[in-house]
Enzyme design. Structure first.
Site, PDB file in Angstrom:
ATOM      1  N   ASN A  10    -150.732  25.981  21.385  1.00  0.00           N
ATOM      2  CA  ASN A  10    -151.568  26.146  20.206  1.00  0.00           C
ATOM      3  C   ASN A  10    -151.116  27.397  19.437  1.00  0.00           C
ATOM      4  O   ASN A  10    -150.407  28.244  19.975  1.00  0.00           O
ATOM      5  CB  ASN A  10    -153.038  26.265  20.639  1.00  0.00           C
ATOM      6  CG  ASN A  10    -153.995  26.190  19.478  1.00  0.00           C
ATOM      7  OD1 ASN A  10    -153.743  25.462  18.511  1.00  0.00           O
ATOM      8  ND2 ASN A  10    -155.081  26.918  19.538  1.00  0.00           N
ATOM      9  N   ASN A  18    -152.319  30.138  18.746  1.00  0.00           N
ATOM     10  CA  ASN A  18    -152.641  31.484  19.251  1.00  0.00           C
ATOM     11  C   ASN A  18    -152.039  31.783  20.622  1.00  0.00           C
ATOM     12  O   ASN A  18    -152.258  32.865  21.168  1.00  0.00           O
ATOM     13  CB  ASN A  18    -154.163  31.679  19.318  1.00  0.00           C
ATOM     14  CG  ASN A  18    -154.840  30.731  20.298  1.00  0.00           C
ATOM     15  OD1 ASN A  18    -154.211  29.862  20.894  1.00  0.00           O
ATOM     16  ND2 ASN A  18    -156.137  30.899  20.462  1.00  0.00           N
ATOM     17  N   LYS A  19    -151.275  30.845  21.182  1.00  0.00           N
ATOM     18  CA  LYS A  19    -150.738  31.056  22.529  1.00  0.00           C
ATOM     19  C   LYS A  19    -149.472  31.920  22.498  1.00  0.00           C
ATOM     20  O   LYS A  19    -148.995  32.298  21.446  1.00  0.00           O
ATOM     21  CB  LYS A  19    -150.457  29.702  23.191  1.00  0.00           C
ATOM     22  CG  LYS A  19    -151.723  28.883  23.465  1.00  0.00           C
ATOM     23  CD  LYS A  19    -152.711  29.651  24.338  1.00  0.00           C
ATOM     24  CE  LYS A  19    -153.878  28.790  24.807  1.00  0.00           C
ATOM     25  NZ  LYS A  19    -154.776  28.381  23.717  1.00  0.00           N
ATOM     26  N   ILE A  20    -148.919  32.205  23.685  1.00  0.00           N
ATOM     27  CA  ILE A  20    -147.788  33.121  23.788  1.00  0.00           C
ATOM     28  C   ILE A  20    -146.607  32.624  22.975  1.00  0.00           C
ATOM     29  O   ILE A  20    -145.964  33.387  22.255  1.00  0.00           O
ATOM     30  CB  ILE A  20    -147.413  33.340  25.268  1.00  0.00           C
ATOM     31  CG1 ILE A  20    -148.560  34.073  25.957  1.00  0.00           C
ATOM     32  CG2 ILE A  20    -146.117  34.153  25.395  1.00  0.00           C
ATOM     33  CD1 ILE A  20    -148.416  34.198  27.448  1.00  0.00           C
TER      34      ILE A  20
END
Length: 368
Positions: free
Chosen positions: A179, A181-183
């Site tokens: 997604n 906002n993930k790493i």
């Protein structure tokens, strides 16, 4: 300077990869970028198979589905997590069994897992919360002793390790999210990793509407439209090149926060188990009783200074569809939720801006 909580870090490399995909015309689910992304992902983690999906939620859903779990079965899950961990349990008609978390690591408590096991237990889903590895030694002992498969929710923990082994590679299946906002991000998307080649092949078949391509449009099972697109995979390939950079930055952010906030009595950080190496997707703190400010007041004051924060996940049993499954008080989860806070951790931030955020927390708290 603008401070970001968890915004993606997109640059020229990503633009070049996406342009390459657009120029190739392989923008949908058929093309070379998806298999290349899967290959690189499996190679990085040291697993035999990686199957890309539409989302981390789809990855968890397919893992549960592949185990044949359904009505009458139980799946043990932590009560403190994002709801996407648990919704797939309901998708298959199974019953989620919620257990409390460890007060220091905030991850599923293996002692509570043992207590929750019944003859109906068909899977355990530990969550590596905010990138922090669960106690996989204890959980795998339970899994092996009782013959209960583990599906790791590693959606927030890409690059994290427990005793030298990557999260997502311990259980029967490991599930990741990309997604925004993930790493690393593909815009949206997920991945299932497993050493079970037969299961991986079947999941790959299922996510393509269970289509038997050898017979044209023939579908011998109920399938799902859970495939990743090449456009998403091209972005993921570029992001993957930068994974080490992102991990280094997030871990340095955590060090800066700890250094600056170390003198604040009553402020605690989410802790690691011995032998764990968190990705610190989101650095998070907990305010004890003797901190002279509430979580909401601290958030409000930081927001006035242009600093975004986020509350810890609400215990799942607070949501109407899940209230009937509550058993017990879940004291640790509620305490962490009520007193916990996620701090700015996006890799678009600079080290200087993170230091400034920490200094503002000190200033606000001491002046409260």
């Amino acid at each position: 300077m603008k401070i970001e909580l968890d915004a993606p870090n997109i640059g020229n490399l990503e633009k070049r990869y996406v342009e390459k995909c657009l120029d190739s015309s392989f923008v949908s689910t058929y093309g070379p970028f998806v298999p290349e992304f899967e290959r690189k992902f499996a190679e990085y983690l040291g697993v035999q198979n990686a199957v890309s999906t539409q989302s981390g939620t789809a990855a968890i859903h397919m893992s549960i589905y592949e185990l044949g779990i359904g009505p009458g079965d139980e799946v043990i899950v932590p009560v403190l997590t994002f709801v996407a961990t648990v919704n797939p349990v309901m998708y298959v008609g199974a019953t989620p069994v919620f257990v409390d978390v460890d007060p220091k690591t905030w991850n599923i408590d293996p002692k509570e897992v043992k207590k929750a096991i019944t003859p109906k237990t068909k899977a355990i889903i530990p969550v590596h919360l905010y990138g922090n590895p669960s106690d996989m030694d204890a959980l795998m002992d339970i899994s092996n002793r009782y013959g209960i498969p583990i599906i790791e929710d590693a959606t927030e923990s890409l690059g994290a390790k427990f005793k030298g082994k990557y999260t997502g590679t311990f259980g029967k299946f490991g599930c990741f999210s990309f997604n925004g906002n993930k790493i690393i991000t593909t815009g949206g998307g997920g991945m299932i990793v497993t050493d079970d080649e037969k299961a991986a092949k079947h999941i790959r078949f299922l996510i393509n509407q269970a289509r038997d391509t050898g017979k044209g449009y023939y579908h011998p099972e109920i399938g799902f439209n859970y495939r990743m697109t090449n456009l998403e995979a091209s972005l993921g390939l570029a992001q993957f090149h930068r994974l080490d950079e992102f991990l280094e930055k997030k871990r340095k952010f955590r060090e800066i926060y700890e250094e600056v906030l170390s003198d604040l009595k009553g402020l605690q950080f989410q802790k690691e188990y011995e032998g764990a190496e968190s990705s610190w997707w989101l650095t998070s703190i907990l305010l004890e009783d003797n901190i002279p400010i509430s979580v909401e007041k601290l958030r409000e004051e930081l927001k006035r200074r242009g600093i975004p924060t986020r509350r810890i996940f609400i215990p799942i049993v607070e949501f109407p569809p899940y209230r009937k499954f509550a058993k017990g008080e879940y004291k640790n989860a509620y305490r962490i939720y009520k007193r916990g806070l996620n701090l700015p951790s996006s890799t678009v931030n600079s080290y200087e801006s993170i230091r400034m955020v920490a200094e503002q927390i000190v200033r606000i708290t001491r002046n409260a």
